[in-house]
Enzyme design. Structure first.
Site, PDB file in Angstrom:
ATOM      1  N   SER A 138      -3.773  49.445  29.283  1.00 39.62           N
ATOM      2  CA  SER A 138      -3.865  50.665  29.687  1.00 39.62           C
ATOM      3  C   SER A 138      -3.319  51.586  28.289  1.00 39.62           C
ATOM      4  O   SER A 138      -2.986  50.689  27.818  1.00 39.62           O
ATOM      5  CB  SER A 138      -2.786  51.682  30.805  1.00 39.62           C
ATOM      6  OG  SER A 138      -3.464  52.630  30.696  1.00 39.62           O
ATOM      7  N   TYR A 151       3.702  51.566  36.858  1.00 39.65           N
ATOM      8  CA  TYR A 151       2.428  51.854  35.924  1.00 39.65           C
ATOM      9  C   TYR A 151       2.576  50.455  34.727  1.00 39.65           C
ATOM     10  O   TYR A 151       1.856  50.706  34.551  1.00 39.65           O
ATOM     11  CB  TYR A 151       0.923  52.037  36.358  1.00 39.65           C
ATOM     12  CG  TYR A 151       0.598  52.048  35.842  1.00 39.65           C
ATOM     13  CD1 TYR A 151      -1.106  51.476  36.642  1.00 39.65           C
ATOM     14  CD2 TYR A 151      -0.454  53.160  34.853  1.00 39.65           C
ATOM     15  CE1 TYR A 151      -1.779  51.138  36.605  1.00 39.65           C
ATOM     16  CE2 TYR A 151      -1.487  52.759  34.348  1.00 39.65           C
ATOM     17  CZ  TYR A 151      -2.191  51.776  35.427  1.00 39.65           C
ATOM     18  OH  TYR A 151      -3.485  51.436  34.645  1.00 39.65           O
TER      19      TYR A 151
END
Length: 247
Positions: A138, A151
């Site tokens: 990400s 996360y």
């Protein structure tokens, strides 16, 4: 990574980025296996595509990963590409004591899941020609989103793990990272229509163009993610963090 003639395993293939990558690779001439927890969603991915196969897997469960690894190699011995895409994203308040169940589940799924599945399949992949491991991280691996701290931390860890894996498997298995920007998927509620996020089709188009190059880059990146990916190198980290903390 060669463009066709592969047998590709995509985790988290029942929706979003995993589903669309699997369909694109299938339509290019590859055999693709999609894995995930919900068989109905996987079968929606595979519907109407002869060489796209669904297999259940909970990447947050170590025993299920071990079971799955044996099953997938037995049923698809030509498997030569692993795509670690499955992941969850939970918002959290880290400013005080709390129930850490969401944090634990995020670490099990996003970090230990890819490590365990890679560990279970790497010996097999090393026997295959044109083998590759693709880890989906990400933009938040490079600049965290404070309200999704765990996360972001798992994605930073998988980026680092991918760098190490690439160094250790050099000459044996190609190791590639996809680092998406904010994309319109259902990773979080309402995200698929959120203004300012990259449309899923546009993300897939640009990502597949990266794989179409004569030599696949170590990091397949879209223009939208470069603000985060290059923030520290370009002296913009604090500005980028100010942006992510507003979401």
């Amino acid at each position: 990574m060669k463009p066709l003639g592969n047998t590709i395993l995509v985790t988290g293939g029942g929706s979003g980025i995993g589903r669309e990558l699997a369909r694109r690779w299938h339509d290019m001439g590859n055999t693709v296996i999609v894995a995930g927890r919900t068989l109905d969603s996987l079968e929606e991915t595979t519907d109407g595509r002869e060489n796209l196969h669904a297999m259940p897997l909970d990447v947050g469960d170590a025993a299920d990963i071990a079971r799955f690894a044996q099953d997938v190699v037995a049923s698809h011995p030509d498997l030569n590409v692993l795509v670690n895409n499955a992941g969850i994203m939970r918002y959290e308040d880290i400013t005080g004591p709390r129930d850490l169940a969401d944090a634990a589940a995020t670490i099990e799924t996003n970090l230990l899941g890819p490590i365990r599945l890679t560990d279970a399949l790497v010996a097999h992949l090393k026997t295959r020609d044109d083998a590759a491991i693709i880890n989906v991280t990400s933009g938040l691996a490079f600049v965290p989103m404070p309200k999704a701290a765990t996360y972001s931390a798992t994605k930073a860890a998988i980026h680092s793990y991918t760098v190490s894996l690439r160094a250790k498997l050099e000459g044996q298995v190609e190791v590639i990272e996809i680092a998406p920007p904010a994309v319109q998927t259902e990773l979080t509620p309402g995200q698929s229509t959120r203004e300012g996020y990259m449309p899923l089709d546009a993300f897939i188009d640009e990502t597949m163009a990266g794989f179409a190059k004569d030599e696949t880059p170590a990091e397949v990146l879209t223009q939208n993610v470069l603000f985060l990916r290059n923030a520290e190198a370009e002296g913009r980290f604090d500005a980028a963090l100010d942006m992510t903390r507003q979401f």
